[in-house]
Write an enzyme that holds these catalytic residues in place. Structure first.
Site, mmCIF file in Angstrom:
data_model
loop_
_atom_site.group_PDB
_atom_site.id
_atom_site.type_symbol
_atom_site.label_atom_id
_atom_site.label_comp_id
_atom_site.label_asym_id
_atom_site.label_seq_id
_atom_site.Cartn_x
_atom_site.Cartn_y
_atom_site.Cartn_z
ATOM 1 C CB SER A 52 -1.217 1.032 -5.335
ATOM 2 O OG SER A 52 -0.963 -0.285 -5.749
ATOM 3 C CG ASP A 107 6.367 -1.165 -5.393
ATOM 4 O OD1 ASP A 107 5.899 -2.290 -5.146
ATOM 5 O OD2 ASP A 107 5.663 -0.140 -5.475
ATOM 6 C CG HIS A 147 3.365 -1.141 -3.077
ATOM 7 N ND1 HIS A 147 3.241 -0.762 -4.395
ATOM 8 C CD2 HIS A 147 2.096 -1.184 -2.588
ATOM 9 C CE1 HIS A 147 1.965 -0.603 -4.694
ATOM 10 N NE2 HIS A 147 1.246 -0.856 -3.612
#
Length: 694
Positions: free
Chosen positions: A546, A632, A667
């Site tokens: 991320s 995501d 995600h």
């Protein structure tokens, strides 16, 4: 070595964009689907050209990694062997029952359970494996029981897009009511009479913008809108104080917050504002009777303080200091019970729990002696209690769960993490180093390795980092890291600026116009590990996900010669384009973290100077494995796709470059506990391969 297959190449379709009079060319913007909102809900509607490219990259990655299939299977078996398959939590008491979670052997998802408090037969309230059956992706978004113990509000996501469906289950019959509330943020909060549920609904751009009240047994179409947040730069959530007396509407971005309250026993009342949002001022709320206990950084309390205020007059002008600010002691959270308060704080990089008796403000702390460790508080359900629950682990010590009596100070070990395949803590070493940064700061680095690992520079190293949003990466026990340590790796965590490992100033020193400190801190950690002969540059594999994936992209541009490989999971690498696109779910709320390049030319220029995608150059790069998720909503799939496409175009040399897009997840990657291990096994096989260990 077998000849690698030829990698796919995305078409370059240059588009010239101009902001603040500055032109830039983006050759791969076409990989961003115009109908991305629809793709999150239904991946089948993805544009055919985009799908073809992503699938070609997936096929290439699978072909290149095929020789490691046996190794991946071995790693997976090892990691699965360290999981107690029929694991269960320590049940948490609430009135006549105790509630818990458990897994069954072979099961991927948790089961929510309860038993009579004094013992008796267990009831399965919600079976995750049953609910997930037949779904490519499934994840719970929370489950909470009603105060009368008759209902369960639970939510699930079956796309990976984090649009959760909220349902209400009758715990007497075990069946869900005819209530399906779509597009929620996950979970719900009951009123004290158990007749109403408050929940947040997401808009078309995936923003949590509206709070509704649902009356049990009625059509969700008639749900009452309680609050609407008009500013797209703010998130919204709903919760409850530990006492259960107050429902809280929490509105916040990364530096400012605003809280409204509703009496839980009067759910039809209009919400009351505690203190209006004031840029840079954060606060969170607990209560006890008629008094609010507020954790805040107001009044330049950078590392936070606690104040009190009457519920009847909660505004800032009525705040009275209760626990003063101390520079360097960061108060992370607080919970108020009937007779005491407990807070979690960090000082000198290590956490501790502090208990304060409300009657006379007498305090004592709960701390541990290891060089690096992780400490966490479990909130529990009850308010009138003298027992708190906390967890402890270190990089060598499996997680332990304790119940702690705040009056007698007795701690009772309720659970110790089992490693079925065996774990001898004495076979491993954990260390805490301080890496010097160029500006005089020192960067903490936590190390974990086998005691027989040679420390002469020959050991490979996996160096992990994050460094954003004030999130600190704990030095906790990680069974997956054992597979690398047992193969001679040094496993390291760099506690770089952008986190709060050394207080709030550590966070401020790694965001906005100081973001580059995050990257140089990570490189400094690598330098220190090499200078102290823990490893060598040609043996370091960096990993981050991320915002930590952005870190990977940045260091790949800044110091590619200092890493042999990089694992970038759902990497936020197209920073400039994303921060310029205010239709994306997270862009407006992210401006306080990165700066707003739309309105601020200096912010534009600074972000442009480090945004990984915009700074890819014609030079040699280390081996890179990038991983994305099609649905995501946080880091959109096209960020790693565009990055890899541009790297393929620009990079020199024959270093390995792979993109894996999970076409069924978002995600967090795969949703099942074992499916996730397969992804970890792929990462570790890549690390072993590029560090020349296989």
């Amino acid at each position: 070595m077998k000849t690698r297959p030829s990698p796919p190449r995305a078409d370059a379709r240059p588009v010239t964009l101009k902001t603040h009079g500055i032109a830039r060319t983006d050759s791969y913007s076409w990989l961003r689907a115009d109908n991305w909102q629809d793709v999150m809900r239904d991946p089948d509607v993805l544009d055919a050209d985009i799908r073809t490219y992503l699938e070609a990259e997936n096929a290439y990655q699978e072909a290149v990694m095929a020789p490691t299939r046996e190794l991946q299977d071995q790693l997976f078996a090892e990691m699965r062997g360290r999981i107690k398959e029929d694991d269960s939590s320590v049940p948490s008491p609430d009135g006549p029952y105790a509630y818990g979670l458990k897994y069954v052997t072979g099961g991927q998802h948790p089961l929510f359970t309860r038993t009579p408090r004094e013992g008796g037969d267990e009831t399965i309230l919600l079976d995750g494996d049953k609910e997930a059956d037949g779904k490519a992706y499934f994840k719970f978004g929370g489950a909470s029981h009603s105060p009368d113990h008759k209902l369960l509000a639970w939510a699930h996501d079956d796309k990976g897009s984090e649009y959760y469906t909220l349902q209400i289950r009758d715990l007497e019959t075990g069946k869900d009511l005819d209530t399906r509330i779509e597009d929620t943020g996950g979970g719900g909060v009951f009123s004290e009479d158990s007749k109403h549920v408050f929940y947040v609904r997401l808009d078309a751009n995936h923003r949590p913008s509206k709070l509704f009240r649902h009356e049990i047994g009625t059509d969700p179409e008639t749900d009452v809108l309680i609050y609407e947040e008009k500013d797209p730069g703010f998130f919204m959530g709903v919760g409850k104080t530990q006492s259960g007396d107050t429902i809280l509407i929490d509105i916040h971005d990364h530096e400012t917050s605003e809280v409204w309250m509703i009496p839980a026993h009067q759910p039809l009342e209009h919400p009351v504002l505690i203190a209006p949002r004031d840029k840079g001022v954060e606060y969170s709320v607990e209560d006890n009777g008629d008094t609010l206990y507020i954790l805040t950084n107001a009044g330049q309390a950078e590392d936070f303080k606690i104040v009190t205020a009457p519920k009847a007059t909660p505004g800032r002008e009525f705040w009275q200091e209760y626990i003063a600010h101390e520079s360097g002691r960061l108060i992370l959270s607080h919970t108020v019970y009937k007779t005491f308060m407990v807070r979690l704080e960090r000082e000198g990089g290590l956490p501790r729990i502090v208990v304060r008796r409300l009657a006379d403000n007498l305090e004592h702390s709960v701390a541990f002696d290891e060089e690096a460790y992780s400490l966490g508080l479990g909130g529990g359900y009850e308010f009138d209690t003298v027992t708190i629950r906390f967890s402890y682990s270190s990089m060598t010590t499996p997680a332990q769960t304790f119940d702690y009596n705040v009056d007698t100070r007795e701690r009772v070990l309720r659970k110790e993490q089992e490693v079925p395949s065996g774990h001898v803590a004495a076979d491993y070493v954990t260390r805490r180093l301080q890496a010097p940064a160029a500006d005089g700061e020192t960067v903490p680095v936590s190390l974990f390795y086998h005691k027989d690992t040679p420390l002469d520079g020959s050991a490979p190293c996996l160096l992990y980092g994050y460094g954003s949003y004030g999130i600190s990466i704990p030095a906790s026990f990680n069974t997956n890291a054992l597979s690398l340590a047992d193969r001679g790796f040094v496993y390291a965590i760099a506690h770089i600026r952008g986190g709060k490992d050394k207080g709030f100033r550590w966070y401020k020193g790694g965001r906005r116009e100081k973001k580059k400190n995050t990257f140089t801190d990570f490189i400094a950690a690598a330098d220190h590990l090499v200078s102290e002969t823990f490893t060598s540059y040609d043996r370091i594999v960096a990993q981050g996900g991320s915002a930590g994936g952005m870190l990977m992209g940045a260091i790949a541009n800044l110091a590619p010669e200092k890493f042999t490989g990089m694992i970038a999971e759902v990497p936020f690498v197209d920073v400039l384009n994303t921060m310029l696109d205010d239709t994306l779910p997270l862009t407006p709320p992210e401006w306080p973290e990165w700066g707003n390049p739309i309105t601020d030319k200096k912010a534009y220029q600074y972000i442009a100077s480090y945004s990984p995608y915009d700074n890819v150059e014609e030079k040699a790069y280390p081996a890179i494995l990038a991983i994305g998720g099609l649905t995501d909503p946080r880091v959109t799939y096209w960020e790693p796709a565009k990055w890899v496409a541009k790297l393929r175009e620009k990079k020199t040399g024959d270093s390995l470059l792979m993109l894996k897009t999970n076409m069924d997840a978002g995600h967090g990657g795969a949703s099942g506990r074992f499916d996730r291990l397969k992804e970890v096994a792929l990462n570790q096989a890549f690390a072993l391969m590029v560090a020349n260990k296989v």
